[in-house]
Design an enzyme around this catalytic site. Structure first.
Site, PDB file in Angstrom:
ATOM      1  N   ASP A  43       0.814  -1.215   0.000  1.00 39.40           N
ATOM      2  CA  ASP A  43       0.000   0.000   0.000  1.00 39.40           C
ATOM      3  C   ASP A  43       0.853   1.273   0.000  1.00 39.40           C
ATOM      4  O   ASP A  43       1.788   1.410   0.792  1.00 39.40           O
ATOM      5  CB  ASP A  43      -0.888  -0.015   1.253  1.00 39.40           C
ATOM      6  CG  ASP A  43      -2.177   0.765   1.084  1.00 39.40           C
ATOM      7  OD1 ASP A  43      -2.378   1.361   0.017  1.00 39.40           O
ATOM      8  OD2 ASP A  43      -2.978   0.771   2.020  1.00 39.40           O
ATOM      9  N   ASP A  44       0.515   2.216  -0.889  1.00 38.86           N
ATOM     10  CA  ASP A  44       1.139   3.554  -0.895  1.00 38.86           C
ATOM     11  C   ASP A  44       2.653   3.525  -1.090  1.00 38.86           C
ATOM     12  O   ASP A  44       3.373   4.380  -0.562  1.00 38.86           O
ATOM     13  CB  ASP A  44       0.817   4.296   0.410  1.00 38.86           C
ATOM     14  CG  ASP A  44      -0.598   4.839   0.452  1.00 38.86           C
ATOM     15  OD1 ASP A  44      -1.466   4.293  -0.246  1.00 38.86           O
ATOM     16  OD2 ASP A  44      -0.853   5.803   1.192  1.00 38.86           O
ATOM     17  N   CYS A  83      -6.544   4.733  -3.199  1.00 37.98           N
ATOM     18  CA  CYS A  83      -6.607   3.272  -2.982  1.00 37.98           C
ATOM     19  C   CYS A  83      -7.840   2.618  -3.603  1.00 37.98           C
ATOM     20  O   CYS A  83      -7.732   1.658  -4.363  1.00 37.98           O
ATOM     21  CB  CYS A  83      -6.597   2.972  -1.481  1.00 37.98           C
ATOM     22  SG  CYS A  83      -5.199   3.661  -0.575  1.00 37.98           S
ATOM     23  N   HIS A 143     -10.039  -2.520  -1.599  1.00 36.84           N
ATOM     24  CA  HIS A 143      -9.829  -1.388  -0.689  1.00 36.84           C
ATOM     25  C   HIS A 143      -9.842  -1.811   0.776  1.00 36.84           C
ATOM     26  O   HIS A 143      -8.989  -1.397   1.561  1.00 36.84           O
ATOM     27  CB  HIS A 143     -10.878  -0.302  -0.923  1.00 36.84           C
ATOM     28  CG  HIS A 143     -10.767   0.829   0.049  1.00 36.84           C
ATOM     29  ND1 HIS A 143      -9.587   1.492   0.260  1.00 36.84           N
ATOM     30  CD2 HIS A 143     -11.669   1.393   0.891  1.00 36.84           C
ATOM     31  CE1 HIS A 143      -9.762   2.426   1.183  1.00 36.84           C
ATOM     32  NE2 HIS A 143     -11.011   2.382   1.584  1.00 36.84           N
ATOM     33  N   ASP A 327      -0.639   0.356  -5.282  1.00 34.88           N
ATOM     34  CA  ASP A 327      -1.843   0.951  -5.866  1.00 34.88           C
ATOM     35  C   ASP A 327      -1.623   2.363  -6.392  1.00 34.88           C
ATOM     36  O   ASP A 327      -2.417   2.872  -7.171  1.00 34.88           O
ATOM     37  CB  ASP A 327      -3.013   0.938  -4.866  1.00 34.88           C
ATOM     38  CG  ASP A 327      -2.612   1.343  -3.460  1.00 34.88           C
ATOM     39  OD1 ASP A 327      -1.444   1.735  -3.234  1.00 34.88           O
ATOM     40  OD2 ASP A 327      -3.476   1.261  -2.565  1.00 34.88           O
ATOM     41  N   HIS A 328      -0.560   3.031  -5.998  1.00 35.94           N
ATOM     42  CA  HIS A 328      -0.194   4.366  -6.494  1.00 35.94           C
ATOM     43  C   HIS A 328       1.105   4.763  -5.826  1.00 35.94           C
ATOM     44  O   HIS A 328       1.646   4.032  -4.996  1.00 35.94           O
ATOM     45  CB  HIS A 328      -1.283   5.407  -6.197  1.00 35.94           C
ATOM     46  CG  HIS A 328      -1.879   5.265  -4.841  1.00 35.94           C
ATOM     47  ND1 HIS A 328      -1.168   5.486  -3.688  1.00 35.94           N
ATOM     48  CD2 HIS A 328      -3.108   4.872  -4.440  1.00 35.94           C
ATOM     49  CE1 HIS A 328      -1.931   5.256  -2.638  1.00 35.94           C
ATOM     50  NE2 HIS A 328      -3.115   4.859  -3.066  1.00 35.94           N
TER      51      HIS A 328
END
Length: 509
Positions: A43-44, A83, A143, A327-328
């Site tokens: 994540d992130d 997300c 998510h 996710d980004h």
């Protein structure tokens, strides 16, 4: 004579039975010969990995090891810098502009009967189950975790992004925002808890490792979704110690950077609940935030390494396809803040790497790629039939040394009719009101000079526009982003109402 005929019949039955058994065994063997899939979501996670830029002396030996065993995409981009919509896109194989999922959405509402775009979509893990795989998943994959029934075995997810101390260390989650208009961020940083075993990611790795060591009568698909480095930036002190403040390099930043962007870009970037770069400079917290982020990355890298080690020790590594993705990206002071939430490079770009038995080792691809391509790429790597609903394109050809793809591109969407395109060394952004940005990454990798108003680049803009999605549906009624007023307003303007609000999770503390 009857006795002889009876013997012949029995012999025939025996032969047919043996052939049938052999056929079943061959089919079973064919199933087992299909490669397993290890699907790792972080994540992130931005691109400050050792195998990429190595920026600010980041320490990621396990992700670097994975990259050396396969193919690393250094220019991969998410389909949404948030997300919920990013993960819905990856798992469904559809663009946000196709589904209208521009904001957060409950996992169980992505696919539903009253939504024609997704009512019969097959999610990624389901496609593998439909093709003979035993599917398992734990942690943050969609998510929250996953819609009910998507995996044969679900380890669920620990709620929120804890564990949390009794009181925040530095940041209150509100900043100077209007509490009626802005959501509260989980952002904070500091050493907590005392040991790794108290972190949900450690338990997720344990769960995954136990399943790797099992024996199966069919290939497996195992999804592992790690939470860190998502805020709050809390991990035990030992991970902070790996990143002394004196060795920290801050991110590129220019105080007047946003003077030449359209007004709508400033509305989207209006994030007073997040620490600003100016605040971080004035208070001396900038390096401390980066230190905490790098500590979280090193921690999750360790957990990834535990899972990779188990795969090696189990003897299954030689028949397993591995993908690691985020996710980004995440801004650490670039463009004035500490957040994702933008269509600029540091918010959309994230690591993507594949390792598989037949892929090259240590190959690096610098042309643009999309996270949307994960679904069709895994299908092809595993020898499964293509899924015609996928809007991304497989990356197998690019990975198998079939030449550079001069048509490679990536599109990121943030809200309805706001798109960023990465192609041919340029980033082009077009907003809902026609506002534009254009950056030449060969001369301006930090995106400090907006060339959109320069007549010399008129043809380049027209060229980049060819990549924009032609389908842009209105906001899904179950998708929203109440964290920031621009998106609440946009949904009201485009849909006639704000529909069903979906709040950001994990920021109540």
């Amino acid at each position: 004579m009857k006795t002889i005929n009876y013997a012949i019949v029995l012999l025939g039955i025996f032969i047919l039975s043996a052939c049938g058994t052999k056929s079943k065994q061959q089919a079973s063997n064919a199933e087992l010969q299909k490669p397993n899939v290890l699907f790792i979501a972080v994540d992130d996670l931005n691109t400050w990995l050792g195998c990429m830029s190595g920026y600010s002396n980041s320490k990621t030996p396990n992700m670097d090891r994975l990259a050396s065993k396969g193919v690393l995409f250094t220019n991969a981009h998410c389909q949404a810098p948030l997300c919920g919509p990013s993960r819905a896109s990856i798992m469904s194989g559809l663009r946000p502009s196709t589904t209208g999922i521009y904001g957060m959405i409950p996992d169980g509402k992505i696919r539903r009967e009253d939504k024609p775009e997704t009512k019969d979509i097959v999610f990624l893990s389901e496609y593998f189950r439909n093709n003979g795989y035993h599917t398992m998943g734990i942690g943050k994959l969609f998510h929250i975790h996953a819609p009910d029934g998507v995996f044969d075995e679900s380890g669920g997810r620990v709620k929120g992004f804890g564990p949390l101390p009794e009181k925040r260390f530095v940041w209150d989650g509100r900043g100077n925002s209007d509490r009626k208009k802005y959501g509260r961020t989980s952002t904070d940083w500091g050493a907590f808890p005392e040991v790794d075993s108290l972190m949900p990611d450690h338990e997720s790795a344990n769960w995954a490792i136990a399943r790797i060591y099992r024996e199966y009568d069919k290939p497996f698909f195992l999804g592992v979704g790690f939470l860190r480095p998502h805020v709050p930036l809390y991990v035990p002190q030992k991970w902070f110690d790996m990143h002394p403040l004196e060795g920290i390099q801050v991110a590129p930043y220019k105080s007047d950077d946003l003077d030449d962007v359209p007004p709508v870009a400033l509305k989207i970037n209006d994030l007073p609940m997040m620490p600003s770069t100016e605040w971080a400079k004035e208070t001396g917290e900038w390096k401390k935030i980066i230190q905490a982020y790098l500590a979280c990355v090193s921690f999750v890298d360790y957990e990834v390494g535990r899972v990779l080690d188990a795969l090696e020790k189990s003897g299954k590594a030689d028949n397993t396809v591995i993908v690691l993705w985020s996710d980004h990206g995440y801004r650490l002071g670039e463009k004035g803040t500490f957040a994702k939430h933008a269509l600029w490079e540091p918010a959309t770009k994230a690591p993507l790497m594949f390792a598989a038995p037949n892929l090259p080792k240590g190959k690096v691809i610098d042309t643009p790629a999309e996270m949307l391509s994960i679904y069709p790429t895994l299908i092809e790597l595993c020898g499964l039939p293509a899924y015609d609903r996928n809007e991304g394109r497989s990356l197998v050809s690019a990975m198998m040394n079939r030449g550079e793809d001069d048509k490679a591109f990536a599109v990121c969407t943030f809200g309805m009719n706001n798109h960023g395109v990465k192609a041919n060394g340029f980033r082009y952004i077009q907003y809902e009101d026609g506002g534009q940005e254009l950056y030449d990454h060969k001369t301006d990798p930090n995106e400090w000079e907006n060339l959109a108003s320069n007549p010399d680049y008129k043809n380049k803009i027209e060229e980049m526009k060819q990549f924009l999605p032609t389908k842009n549906v209105i906001w899904d009624s179950h998708s929203s982003y109440t964290f920031q007023p621009y998106f609440v307003d946009q949904k009201q303007r485009t849909n006639g109402s704000d529909g069903i609000p979906v709040h950001v999770i994990g920021a109540a503390h």
